[in-house]
Design an enzyme around this catalytic site. Structure first.
Site, mmCIF file in Angstrom:
data_model
loop_
_atom_site.group_PDB
_atom_site.id
_atom_site.type_symbol
_atom_site.label_atom_id
_atom_site.label_comp_id
_atom_site.label_asym_id
_atom_site.label_seq_id
_atom_site.Cartn_x
_atom_site.Cartn_y
_atom_site.Cartn_z
ATOM 1 N N LYS A 13 0.815 -1.219 0.000
ATOM 2 C CA LYS A 13 0.000 0.000 0.000
ATOM 3 C C LYS A 13 0.851 1.272 0.000
ATOM 4 C CE LYS A 13 -1.771 0.638 3.939
ATOM 5 N NZ LYS A 13 -2.192 1.454 5.073
ATOM 6 N N ARG A 88 -9.584 3.644 10.041
ATOM 7 C CA ARG A 88 -9.305 2.257 10.385
ATOM 8 C C ARG A 88 -10.556 1.505 10.830
ATOM 9 N NH1 ARG A 88 -3.814 1.060 10.786
ATOM 10 N NH2 ARG A 88 -2.486 2.892 10.988
ATOM 11 N N ARG A 127 10.507 -12.107 5.126
ATOM 12 C CA ARG A 127 11.334 -10.899 5.080
ATOM 13 C C ARG A 127 12.575 -11.026 5.970
ATOM 14 N NH1 ARG A 127 7.887 -5.521 5.650
ATOM 15 N NH2 ARG A 127 7.587 -6.231 7.777
ATOM 16 N N ARG A 160 12.823 -9.500 11.644
ATOM 17 C CA ARG A 160 12.214 -8.642 12.664
ATOM 18 C C ARG A 160 11.361 -9.493 13.595
ATOM 19 N NH1 ARG A 160 8.992 -3.721 10.065
ATOM 20 N NH2 ARG A 160 7.434 -4.781 11.308
ATOM 21 N N ARG A 171 -1.803 -10.201 13.033
ATOM 22 C CA ARG A 171 -1.929 -8.864 12.443
ATOM 23 C C ARG A 171 -2.913 -8.878 11.272
ATOM 24 N NH1 ARG A 171 4.193 -7.995 11.776
ATOM 25 N NH2 ARG A 171 3.780 -6.689 9.974
#
Ligand code: ZN
Length: 249
Positions: A13, A88, A127, A160, A171
Site C-alpha cells: 500500500k 481504520r 522478510r 524482525r 496482524r
C-alpha cells in the site's frame, strides 16, 4: 482526485501511495507522518501525542482528527490527496466523510489493495534484513545467494521479531476484522475499487491506473497544474490506444 487507500500490512500500500502521488501530483497524507510532524513541532497537540506515546498508549481519536482536519484544509491539498492509515474503522470513516463534506472535498475513490493471505504471509514471514547495511531480502522471492548472508556487504541477516508466523497471522486477522465494516460501508456508497495486489509493484500500479480510468471518461487531475502531461504519460504506460483518444480531445 481524493483517495483513501486501504490494504493489509505487507500489501504494498505504501509503495503504491508513493507512485500515485508522484504520477498524479497528489499529496500523500499518512497518519504516522502527521503524528511525527506534530511531535517535532512541539505544539500543544505534539506534546500530548508525545506524552501518550511515551506512556505506550494509542493516540486518541480526537487528536488524530484534529491533525487531519488541519492538514486536509491546507491549500496544497486542494489539488488532491491520498489518505493512508485512516480511517481504520467504520466510526472513523463516517467522521471523515462528514469532515470532508464540510470542507467541500468529499472522497472520490477508495482503493483496496486486495491480496491473498498466503502471499501476505510469504512477504512478511519471509522478510529478512541485513544487520550491517539494512538491505531487505525475502527467503521466498528474493533470497540471498548464500543463505543468511547479505549479497552486497556480507553482513548477517535477521528477521524482525514481529515478522514471525504467529504475529503476522494475528496482524492479518485483526486487519481483516476491522476492514470488513469499512469495505461494506464504501461498497454501499459505490466508491470502492478493488485492486489485485498479488503481482509485482509495476503490474499492480498499472492496474490502479487502469481502474481509476486515467484518460477515459474521467480526467481526474484536469484542474491541477501540469496535470495533462502527467495524465497522458500515465496513459502511455498504461494503455497505448487510449492515448490517441486523449490527444484528440
Ligand atoms: Zn548488507
Amino acid at each position: 482526485m481524493r483517495i483513501v487507500i486501504l490494504g493489509a500490512p505487507g500489501s504494498g500500500k505504501r509503495t503504491q501511495t508513493g507512485l500515485l502521488a508522484q504520477k498524479f501530483g497528489l499529496t500523500s497524507v499518512m497518519t504516522g507522518e502527521l503524528l511525527r510532524a506534530a511531535v517535532a513541532e512541539q505544539g500543544a497537540f505534539g506534546r500530548e501525542v508525545k506524552e501518550l506515546q511515551d506512556a505506550g498508549r494509542a493516540v486518541t481519536e480526537d487528536i488524530m482528527l484534529s491533525l487531519l482536519w488541519k492538514r486536509l484544509r491546507e491549500p496544497e491539498l486542494q489539488a488532491g490527496f491520498i489518505l493512508d492509515g485512516f480511517p481504520r474503522n467504520l466510526l472513523q470513516a463516517l467522521t471523515l466523510d462528514e469532515l470532508l463534506i464540510e470542507i467541500e472535498q468529499p472522497l472520490e475513490l477508495i482503493l483496496l489493495i486486495d491480496i491473498e493471505t498466503d502471499t501476505l504471509m510469504e512477504r512478511l514471514v519471509g522478510r529478512r534484513a541485513c544487520h550491517a547495511c539494512g538491505l531487505l531480502y525475502n527467503i521466498y522471492n528474493n533470497p540471498t545467494v548464500v543463505e543468511g548472508i547479505c549479497d552486497v556487504c556480507g553482513g548477517g541477516l535477521y528477521q524482525r521479531s514481529d515478522d514471525n508466523e504467529e504475529t503476522v497471522s494475528s496482524r492479518i486477522h485483526v486487519f481483516d476484522h476491522l476492514i470488513s465494516s469499512l469495505i461494506t460501508h464504501y461498497e454501499r456508497q459505490e466508491r470502492l475499487l478493488r485492486i489485485d495486489g498479488n503481482g509485482e509493484i509495476d503490474a499492480v500500479f498499472q492496474h490502479i491506473c487502469k481502474v481509476i480510468g486515467v484518460g477515459e471518461a474521467r480526467t481526474p487531475m484536469g484542474k491541477a497544474k501540469g496535470s495533462s502531461t502527467e495524465a497522458q504519460q500515465a496513459v502511455v504506460s498504461g494503455n497505448k490506444t487510449k492515448t490517441t483518444t486523449l490527444k484528440k480531445r
